[in-house]
Design a protein around this motif. Structure first.
Motif, mmCIF file in Angstrom:
data_model
loop_
_atom_site.group_PDB
_atom_site.id
_atom_site.type_symbol
_atom_site.label_atom_id
_atom_site.label_comp_id
_atom_site.label_asym_id
_atom_site.label_seq_id
_atom_site.Cartn_x
_atom_site.Cartn_y
_atom_site.Cartn_z
ATOM 1 N N GLN A 157 0.822 -1.202 0.000
ATOM 2 C CA GLN A 157 0.000 0.000 0.000
ATOM 3 C C GLN A 157 0.861 1.259 0.000
ATOM 4 O O GLN A 157 0.554 2.233 -0.700
ATOM 5 C CB GLN A 157 -0.901 -0.028 1.240
ATOM 6 C CG GLN A 157 -2.144 0.818 1.137
ATOM 7 C CD GLN A 157 -3.111 0.489 2.265
ATOM 8 O OE1 GLN A 157 -2.713 0.389 3.430
ATOM 9 N NE2 GLN A 157 -4.373 0.305 1.919
ATOM 10 N N MET A 158 1.938 1.244 0.766
ATOM 11 C CA MET A 158 2.834 2.398 0.804
ATOM 12 C C MET A 158 3.553 2.579 -0.528
ATOM 13 O O MET A 158 3.722 3.699 -1.016
ATOM 14 C CB MET A 158 3.849 2.225 1.933
ATOM 15 C CG MET A 158 3.229 2.020 3.304
ATOM 16 S SD MET A 158 2.181 3.393 3.817
ATOM 17 C CE MET A 158 3.430 4.594 4.257
ATOM 18 N N ALA A 159 3.986 1.467 -1.120
ATOM 19 C CA ALA A 159 4.635 1.545 -2.430
ATOM 20 C C ALA A 159 3.670 2.061 -3.485
ATOM 21 O O ALA A 159 4.063 2.796 -4.412
ATOM 22 C CB ALA A 159 5.179 0.174 -2.822
ATOM 23 N N HIS A 160 2.401 1.695 -3.354
ATOM 24 C CA HIS A 160 1.380 2.165 -4.295
ATOM 25 C C HIS A 160 1.213 3.685 -4.209
ATOM 26 O O HIS A 160 1.129 4.378 -5.233
ATOM 27 C CB HIS A 160 0.050 1.477 -3.997
ATOM 28 C CG HIS A 160 -1.117 2.062 -4.733
ATOM 29 N ND1 HIS A 160 -1.318 1.878 -6.088
ATOM 30 C CD2 HIS A 160 -2.146 2.855 -4.300
ATOM 31 C CE1 HIS A 160 -2.413 2.515 -6.464
ATOM 32 N NE2 HIS A 160 -2.931 3.124 -5.408
ATOM 33 N N MET A 168 13.306 4.819 -5.678
ATOM 34 C CA MET A 168 14.588 5.306 -5.180
ATOM 35 C C MET A 168 15.352 4.212 -4.435
ATOM 36 O O MET A 168 16.573 4.119 -4.536
ATOM 37 C CB MET A 168 14.380 6.498 -4.245
ATOM 38 C CG MET A 168 14.000 7.799 -4.926
ATOM 39 S SD MET A 168 13.680 9.113 -3.714
ATOM 40 C CE MET A 168 15.288 9.200 -2.906
ATOM 41 N N VAL A 169 14.626 3.391 -3.684
ATOM 42 C CA VAL A 169 15.268 2.311 -2.931
ATOM 43 C C VAL A 169 15.913 1.321 -3.892
ATOM 44 O O VAL A 169 17.068 0.921 -3.722
ATOM 45 C CB VAL A 169 14.250 1.597 -2.022
ATOM 46 C CG1 VAL A 169 14.926 0.485 -1.232
ATOM 47 C CG2 VAL A 169 13.579 2.588 -1.073
ATOM 48 N N SER A 170 15.178 0.951 -4.910
ATOM 49 C CA SER A 170 15.698 0.016 -5.903
ATOM 50 C C SER A 170 16.872 0.610 -6.665
ATOM 51 O O SER A 170 17.914 -0.043 -6.852
ATOM 52 C CB SER A 170 14.589 -0.375 -6.874
ATOM 53 O OG SER A 170 15.077 -1.172 -7.925
ATOM 54 N N THR A 208 6.241 -1.297 -8.711
ATOM 55 C CA THR A 208 6.772 0.040 -8.430
ATOM 56 C C THR A 208 8.293 0.095 -8.411
ATOM 57 O O THR A 208 8.881 1.156 -8.637
ATOM 58 C CB THR A 208 6.239 0.570 -7.087
ATOM 59 O OG1 THR A 208 6.534 -0.377 -6.047
ATOM 60 C CG2 THR A 208 4.738 0.789 -7.152
ATOM 61 N N THR A 209 8.944 -1.026 -8.131
ATOM 62 C CA THR A 209 10.412 -1.032 -8.060
ATOM 63 C C THR A 209 11.059 -1.663 -9.277
ATOM 64 O O THR A 209 12.260 -1.467 -9.507
ATOM 65 C CB THR A 209 10.892 -1.792 -6.817
ATOM 66 O OG1 THR A 209 10.531 -3.182 -6.927
ATOM 67 C CG2 THR A 209 10.308 -1.206 -5.541
ATOM 68 N N GLY A 210 10.296 -2.451 -10.032
ATOM 69 C CA GLY A 210 10.873 -3.153 -11.172
ATOM 70 C C GLY A 210 11.649 -4.391 -10.786
ATOM 71 O O GLY A 210 12.326 -4.990 -11.628
#
Length: 324
Positions: A157-160, A168-170, A208-210
């Protein structure tokens, strides 16, 4: 032993410095004083990295592998566990030259559910419940300043809601993991509802991160056998915690850092649980990293898969930092 390995890594840095910014990193041939042989070029996402074998790093101490298990993994601290084949990451500074980061440790690869084996003073830093703008990015900046990588258990939900922060993390080279979609207490849900929440969280984090997450952490660390079997059937490795920062409780930065350090000192190392959605964690991460470096600790990155080499060599990875 650690000094010897550091020395070898230093020689790699010197060898790399002259070719790090020539714009031909995908095809360049690198040589070191220890092993006059071309580097092997392998793919790592969109960027190629150079893998330089520097020769034998000494007598290997065999470490018995932990057995396969059903349920969350933890760490065991064993003398000499950092001897043998190692993968080290060398980052590039703004001037294109490799940077030295004393806190940066090796990479441990895992593709089955079994406890990880750490050497004394080795630490895995994990962060739950993000991503959150204004907090996750502060954690990322602190980790980047020390040249270390974390393991981020994202809530779907947060990533959404914050896909840019998730990305950015990825992009920072950290390990992406999942923590369900809405952070429910899974044992209280029926089987179908629980696995649907797990699956949706994984799918959103991947979108969201790929990156496909292979590591999972149970919300509230609450698990049971049927949940463990559901994860196993999905190829997910559940990760527990050895040292809980309790950063969701009121504490000053000093109190939070001391709590983590006491836990690590008691075990000799381990997997640390923190939350990147907590403001107090964002404030404490820099001082914590400084204490870890001062204490001679090494921050280890946990990745899914198998190491690129399995012989008795030290491996140096040269990669740019896309966040710079």
């Amino acid at each position: 032993m650690r000094r010897f390995v550091t020395g070898l890594a230093g020689l790699c840095v010197l060898a790399l410095a002259s070719c790090a910014s020539n714009g031909e990193r995908d095809t360049t041939i690198l040589k070191t004083a220890l092993l006059p042989a071309p580097a092997r070029v392998i793919s790592d996402g969109p960027n190629a990295i150079e893998v330089i074998t520097t020769g034998s790093i000494g007598e290997i101490m065999p470490i018995e592998e932990a057995p396969l298990q059903l349920g969350s993994i933890h760490s065991r601290v064993v003398d000499g566990a950092d001897r043998g084949a190692q993968v080290m990451t060398i980052s590039l500074g703004e001037d294109g030259r490799p940077e030295h980061h004393p806190l940066a440790g090796r990479t441990i690869y895992l593709d089955e559910t079994r406890d990880i084996t750490l050497a004394p003073l080795e630490v895995v830093l994990t962060f739950d419940d993000g991503p959150v703008p204004g907090r996750t990015n502060v954690v990322l900046d602190a980790l980047d300043a020390y040249g270390v990588k974390g393991l981020f258990f994202m809530v779907g939900q947060m990533a959404h809601y914050y896909p840019e922060t998730a990305a950015m993390v990825s992009e920072g080279g950290h390990t992406i993991a999942t923590h369900t979609y809405s952070h429910p207490y899974l044992p209280a849900l029926g089987h179908d509802a629980a696995v649907a929440n797990i699956d949706k969280g994984r799918a959103v984090v991947q979108e969201t991160t790929g990156e496909t997450p292979y590591f999972f952490r149970f919300p509230y660390l609450a698990e049971n056998e049927w949940l463990d079997r559901a994860l196993a059937s999905r190829g997910l490795i559940p990760v527990g915690a050895d040292v809980d920062s309790l950063d969701y409780r009121e504490a000053t930065t000093e109190q939070l850092v001391e709590r983590v350090m006491r836990g690590l000192e008691a075990r000799g190392g381990g997997i640390v649980l923190m939350h990147d959605l907590q403001g107090r964690t964002a404030r404490a991460i820099g001082p914590l990293l400084a204490r870890l470096e001062e204490g001679g600790y090494k921050v280890v990155q946990l990745k899914y898969g198998t190491p690129p080499l399995k012989d008795d060599t030290l491996v140096a990875r040269l990669q740019t930092n896309p966040l710079r």
